[in-house]
Each structure stands twice: as C-alpha cells, then as structure tokens.
Design a protein around this motif. Structure first.
Motif, mmCIF file in Angstrom:
data_model
loop_
_atom_site.group_PDB
_atom_site.id
_atom_site.type_symbol
_atom_site.label_atom_id
_atom_site.label_comp_id
_atom_site.label_asym_id
_atom_site.label_seq_id
_atom_site.Cartn_x
_atom_site.Cartn_y
_atom_site.Cartn_z
ATOM 1 N N ALA A 128 0.824 -1.210 0.000
ATOM 2 C CA ALA A 128 0.000 0.000 0.000
ATOM 3 C C ALA A 128 0.856 1.259 0.000
ATOM 4 O O ALA A 128 0.509 2.250 -0.641
ATOM 5 C CB ALA A 128 -0.937 -0.006 1.199
ATOM 6 N N GLY A 129 1.983 1.214 0.700
ATOM 7 C CA GLY A 129 2.848 2.387 0.767
ATOM 8 C C GLY A 129 3.408 2.739 -0.604
ATOM 9 O O GLY A 129 3.414 3.910 -1.013
ATOM 10 N N SER A 175 0.600 4.022 -2.841
ATOM 11 C CA SER A 175 0.219 5.371 -2.446
ATOM 12 C C SER A 175 1.215 6.390 -3.001
ATOM 13 O O SER A 175 0.835 7.443 -3.538
ATOM 14 C CB SER A 175 0.162 5.405 -0.923
ATOM 15 O OG SER A 175 -0.004 6.690 -0.474
ATOM 16 N N ARG A 176 2.503 6.078 -2.884
ATOM 17 C CA ARG A 176 3.553 6.967 -3.392
ATOM 18 C C ARG A 176 3.429 7.121 -4.913
ATOM 19 O O ARG A 176 3.512 8.227 -5.449
ATOM 20 C CB ARG A 176 4.920 6.361 -3.015
ATOM 21 C CG ARG A 176 6.114 7.187 -3.374
ATOM 22 C CD ARG A 176 7.380 6.665 -2.673
ATOM 23 N NE ARG A 176 7.555 5.220 -2.676
ATOM 24 C CZ ARG A 176 7.976 4.516 -3.719
ATOM 25 N NH1 ARG A 176 8.273 5.107 -4.851
ATOM 26 N NH2 ARG A 176 8.130 3.204 -3.634
ATOM 27 N N ALA A 214 0.716 6.543 -6.757
ATOM 28 C CA ALA A 214 -0.588 7.142 -7.124
ATOM 29 C C ALA A 214 -0.552 8.658 -7.001
ATOM 30 O O ALA A 214 -1.266 9.359 -7.719
ATOM 31 C CB ALA A 214 -1.690 6.556 -6.257
ATOM 32 N N ARG A 215 0.275 9.153 -6.102
ATOM 33 C CA ARG A 215 0.357 10.617 -5.933
ATOM 34 C C ARG A 215 0.948 11.303 -7.172
ATOM 35 O O ARG A 215 0.806 12.497 -7.356
ATOM 36 C CB ARG A 215 1.179 10.962 -4.678
ATOM 37 C CG ARG A 215 0.374 10.784 -3.387
ATOM 38 C CD ARG A 215 1.003 11.543 -2.223
ATOM 39 N NE ARG A 215 2.269 10.967 -1.804
ATOM 40 C CZ ARG A 215 2.396 9.970 -0.921
ATOM 41 N NH1 ARG A 215 1.325 9.445 -0.338
ATOM 42 N NH2 ARG A 215 3.591 9.507 -0.596
ATOM 43 N N THR A 229 -6.697 5.608 -11.043
ATOM 44 C CA THR A 229 -5.799 4.640 -10.405
ATOM 45 C C THR A 229 -6.644 3.434 -9.960
ATOM 46 O O THR A 229 -7.715 3.603 -9.364
ATOM 47 C CB THR A 229 -5.095 5.255 -9.184
ATOM 48 O OG1 THR A 229 -6.078 5.872 -8.341
ATOM 49 C CG2 THR A 229 -4.079 6.298 -9.605
ATOM 50 N N ASP A 260 -8.109 2.035 0.708
ATOM 51 C CA ASP A 260 -8.121 3.283 1.487
ATOM 52 C C ASP A 260 -6.701 3.786 1.725
ATOM 53 O O ASP A 260 -6.412 4.969 1.559
ATOM 54 C CB ASP A 260 -8.835 3.074 2.830
ATOM 55 C CG ASP A 260 -10.337 2.904 2.654
ATOM 56 O OD1 ASP A 260 -10.843 3.247 1.559
ATOM 57 O OD2 ASP A 260 -11.006 2.428 3.597
ATOM 58 N N ALA A 261 -5.818 2.864 2.094
ATOM 59 C CA ALA A 261 -4.444 3.262 2.427
ATOM 60 C C ALA A 261 -3.709 3.837 1.225
ATOM 61 O O ALA A 261 -2.830 4.691 1.371
ATOM 62 C CB ALA A 261 -3.677 2.062 2.979
ATOM 63 N N SER A 262 -4.071 3.384 0.036
ATOM 64 C CA SER A 262 -3.353 3.844 -1.162
ATOM 65 C C SER A 262 -4.170 4.861 -1.967
ATOM 66 O O SER A 262 -3.713 5.337 -3.003
ATOM 67 C CB SER A 262 -2.994 2.649 -2.043
ATOM 68 O OG SER A 262 -4.156 1.925 -2.376
ATOM 69 N N ALA A 263 -5.378 5.170 -1.480
ATOM 70 C CA ALA A 263 -6.256 6.165 -2.120
ATOM 71 C C ALA A 263 -6.519 5.862 -3.593
ATOM 72 O O ALA A 263 -6.469 6.756 -4.444
ATOM 73 C CB ALA A 263 -5.674 7.576 -1.951
ATOM 74 N N MET A 264 -6.814 4.585 -3.879
ATOM 75 C CA MET A 264 -7.146 4.208 -5.256
ATOM 76 C C MET A 264 -8.511 4.786 -5.650
ATOM 77 O O MET A 264 -9.418 4.886 -4.826
ATOM 78 C CB MET A 264 -7.207 2.682 -5.386
ATOM 79 C CG MET A 264 -5.879 1.979 -5.252
ATOM 80 S SD MET A 264 -4.800 2.256 -6.667
ATOM 81 C CE MET A 264 -3.454 3.119 -5.885
#
Ligand SMILES: O=C(O)c1ccccc1NCC(=O)[C@H](O)[C@H](O)COP(=O)(O)O
Length: 204
Positions: free
Chosen positions: A42-43, A46-47, A49-50, A58, A75-79
C-alpha cells in the motif's frame, strides 16, 4: 470509431513507469495487490498514485482476497477504482459500491463472455484464463458485449497486435500488462508509449 478508446496499463511498480504511462496518455493505471510478481504494498502504491493526475484512474487489482483486506489497501493507497479479478460474488461488489469507487470486474473467459453488469460493475474486463500471463485467448465465435457498453479487452495484447485486436473486437477499451514488459514484472517506458500509440491509432 467514434468514442475514444479507454486504455489501462496494469502492474506498474516504479515512478519511471507511472510517469511514462501518464506522459503517453493512459486513461487508467493498475496497481496489483493480488498474488503476483507485480504485487506492491500500500505504501508503494500510495507513493506512485500521488504522481497520477486527477483525470487518470488509479486502479487497485485484487483476486479472491478478503473484503477487509481489499478495503484497507484501497483506502491506504487512495485508489480511485477497484478491479476484482477472481470469484467475487454480487454481495462482494455490493459491499464495495457505497465507497464510491469505479468497479471493474475482471473475468477469465472460458465459454461465452458474461453479460455486462451482472455484478453491477461499471466496467467489464474480458481476459485470458490466467490473468497477467500474457496469453491471447480465442475470441472467435464468442459473443462479446454490445458496442457502447464499457468493456475492456485484455489478454496477451502488445504494441504489435493491439491494433488488429481493436479493429476485430471493437472493444470500448483495452488493458495490458505483459506486453509492455521486458521481463516478468519489469515494465518498459518505450513499450508503454508504443502500446498506447498503436491502440489509439487503431481506434481513430
Ligand atoms: O497482472 C497480474 O499479475 C495479475 C495477477 C492477479 C490478478 C490480476 C492480474 N492482472 C490483471 C490485469 O488487469 C492484467 O493487465 C490483465 O490480466 C492482462 O494481462 P496480460 O495478458 O499480461 O496483458
């Protein structure tokens, strides 16, 4: 062909690949959370996806994973979208729908293709028996979704065959993973650009 082709590139793992996909004009970028050599945490997702502008979708890709795990990773990666690529039933889709993410149903086509919307999905993705294996499946004689429905053709597409596949199957969009790799799980910015260019040209 009228409406522009929707192009999803899948299994990206590095900044370089994400930047290449954005630059080349991808509509969606898939991050694999399912068991796969392309799996990322997820980390990392997330990086990556930003770096993706708002207009590009995404997609978190899952296969037969528990609902709590799917939700936590999304949620953690804001897909912005979720792709379910296993045996997830209608209840599973119903549980995710209130989260407001685009729902993509990935199906390995064995007999006839399933009908669009059976799980309430927004996009149906028709794929080879083994997802992400780079195998072309036999589409001859198969009933494909009607024109105008949101469905993606996947399975063994690459820069050299995508044009012919688009002309023959007339999909709403295409999805690719192995065909833009130099080795399993390692993407090539040049192949990403070549794939998108060839797909777009075929759909004009
Ligand atoms: O890509 C994977 O490794 C994967 C693993 C488990 C579930 C789904 C997976 N990928 C889903 C995709 O959307 C692929 O892009 C699609 O299967 C097409 O793959 P390919 O034939 O390699 O182009």
């Amino acid at each position: 062909m009228g409406t522009p082709l929707f192009i999803k590139v899948c299994g990206l793992r590095t900044e370089q690949d994400v930047d290449a996909a954005v630059e080349a004009g991808a509509d969606a970028i898939g991050f694999v959370f399912a068991e796969s050599p392309r799996r990322i945490d997820a980390g990392t997702a997330s990086r990556l996806a930003r770096r993706v502008p708002e207009g590009i979708t995404t997609v978190g890709v899952f296969r037969n994973q528990p609902l709590t795990e799917v939700r936590e990773l999304l949620d953690a990666s804001a897909m912005r979208a979720v792709q379910l690529h296993g045996d997830e039933d209608l209840a599973f889709y119903d549980a995710l729908r209130p989260d407001g993410r685009l729902l993509i149903r990935g199906v390995s086509v064995r007999g006839d293709a399933p009908r669009h919307g059976e799980r309430g999905e927004d996009i149906l993705l028709l794929d080879a028996p083994v997802p992400g294996a780079g195998e072309v499946w036999d589409r001859s004689g198969k009933r494909l979704p009607e024109p105008g429905l949101a469905w993606l053709l996947a399975g063994g597409l690459d820069p050299g065959n995508v044009a012919e596949a688009v002309r023959a199957a007339r999909p709403w969009g295409v999805d690719v993973s192995s065909g833009i790799e130099i080795s399993r799980g390692v993407k090539s910015p040049a192949l990403i650009a070549a794939f998108i260019e060839a797909a777009r040209a075929a759909a004009e």
